[in-house]
Design an enzyme around this catalytic site. Structure first.
Site, PDB file in Angstrom:
ATOM      1  N   ASP A  15       0.785  -1.103  -0.027  1.00  0.00           N
ATOM      2  CA  ASP A  15       0.066   0.079  -0.003  1.00  0.00           C
ATOM      3  C   ASP A  15       0.807   1.255  -0.101  1.00  0.00           C
ATOM      4  O   ASP A  15       0.560   2.222   0.742  1.00  0.00           O
ATOM      5  CB  ASP A  15      -1.081   0.031   0.985  1.00  0.00           C
ATOM      6  CG  ASP A  15      -1.776  -1.392   1.179  1.00  0.00           C
ATOM      7  OD1 ASP A  15      -1.874  -1.973   0.216  1.00  0.00           O
ATOM      8  OD2 ASP A  15      -2.429  -1.439   2.182  1.00  0.00           O
ATOM      9  N   LYS A  75      -7.051  -5.221  -2.939  1.00  0.00           N
ATOM     10  CA  LYS A  75      -7.727  -5.707  -1.653  1.00  0.00           C
ATOM     11  C   LYS A  75      -8.576  -4.500  -1.139  1.00  0.00           C
ATOM     12  O   LYS A  75      -8.413  -3.308  -1.062  1.00  0.00           O
ATOM     13  CB  LYS A  75      -6.616  -6.183  -0.708  1.00  0.00           C
ATOM     14  CG  LYS A  75      -5.841  -5.166  -0.090  1.00  0.00           C
ATOM     15  CD  LYS A  75      -4.639  -5.740   0.733  1.00  0.00           C
ATOM     16  CE  LYS A  75      -3.634  -4.789   1.327  1.00  0.00           C
ATOM     17  NZ  LYS A  75      -4.193  -3.974   2.069  1.00  0.00           N
ATOM     18  N   CYS A 106      -2.719  -2.149   7.927  1.00  0.00           N
ATOM     19  CA  CYS A 106      -2.443  -3.188   6.905  1.00  0.00           C
ATOM     20  C   CYS A 106      -1.099  -4.064   7.024  1.00  0.00           C
ATOM     21  O   CYS A 106      -1.086  -5.173   6.913  1.00  0.00           O
ATOM     22  CB  CYS A 106      -2.701  -2.437   5.441  1.00  0.00           C
ATOM     23  SG  CYS A 106      -4.199  -2.224   5.103  1.00  0.00           S
TER      24      CYS A 106
END
Length: 177
Positions: A15, A75, A106
């Site tokens: 991310d 996701k 995350c």
């Protein structure tokens, strides 16, 4: 395994997205270290996987960290392993080296999921970020308590190389200077 070996390591980049990174504390340093890891992984032909959390809202992976030749997996789950495509993609026995954001969301949940699945995990502390230093620090401490090895970019790169005689040593050394 106490040290990393390039023949049995994967790099997971979590991310590093365009709309998220401006909010990350010390983001320039975190991005720079992630870039060094990614480039070293490319030199050494390590498997490389990128995730993007809700890319419609948070944007795509930063251009500087361009996701080639790795595969970008989208996701909505915080623990990437709860997304079947991600879990299937990083299934195996290799050690997982993790860089990413946010450390306390995350990254933390994915690392705990990997450990719960029996994987050996190395979290690259200087290539992991959060909006606040307190969240980052708490996440690193929690991951370590549960069995993650907390390492730095240079530790990973030199362990992957193994020797100053490695054919890519001079090229990869430029990444840490």
């Amino acid at each position: 395994m106490l040290t990393l070996n390039s023949a049995s390591s994967d790099l997971l980049v979590i991310d590093f997205q365009t709309r998220l990174m401006p909010a990350i504390h010390d983001s320039d340093a975190v991005i720079s270290n992630a870039f060094s890891l990614i480039e070293a992984a490319r030199y050494l032909n390590l498997p490389l996987t990128y995730t993007e959390q809700n890319p419609e809202k948070l944007g795509h992976t930063l251009t500087k960290l361009a996701p080639y030749p790795g595969e970008v997996l989208h996701k909505m789950t915080f623990d990437a392993l709860r997304t079947p495509k991600v879990a299937g993609h990083i299934d195996g026995t290799n050690a997982i080296v993790v860089a990413g954001c946010e450390a306390h969301v995350c990254v933390l949940q994915t690392v705990l999921g990997l450990i719960d699945a029996g994987r050996q995990v190395f979290v690259v502390a200087d290539a992991v970020g959060s909006r606040t230093p307190q969240n980052r620090r708490a996440a690193l401490e929690r991951m370590a308590r549960h069995g993650a090895e907390i390492v730095t970019t240079e530790m990973v790169i030199f362990e992957w190389l193994g020797s100053a005689e490695h054919p890519s040593f001079r090229d990869i050394l430029k990444l840490v200077k």
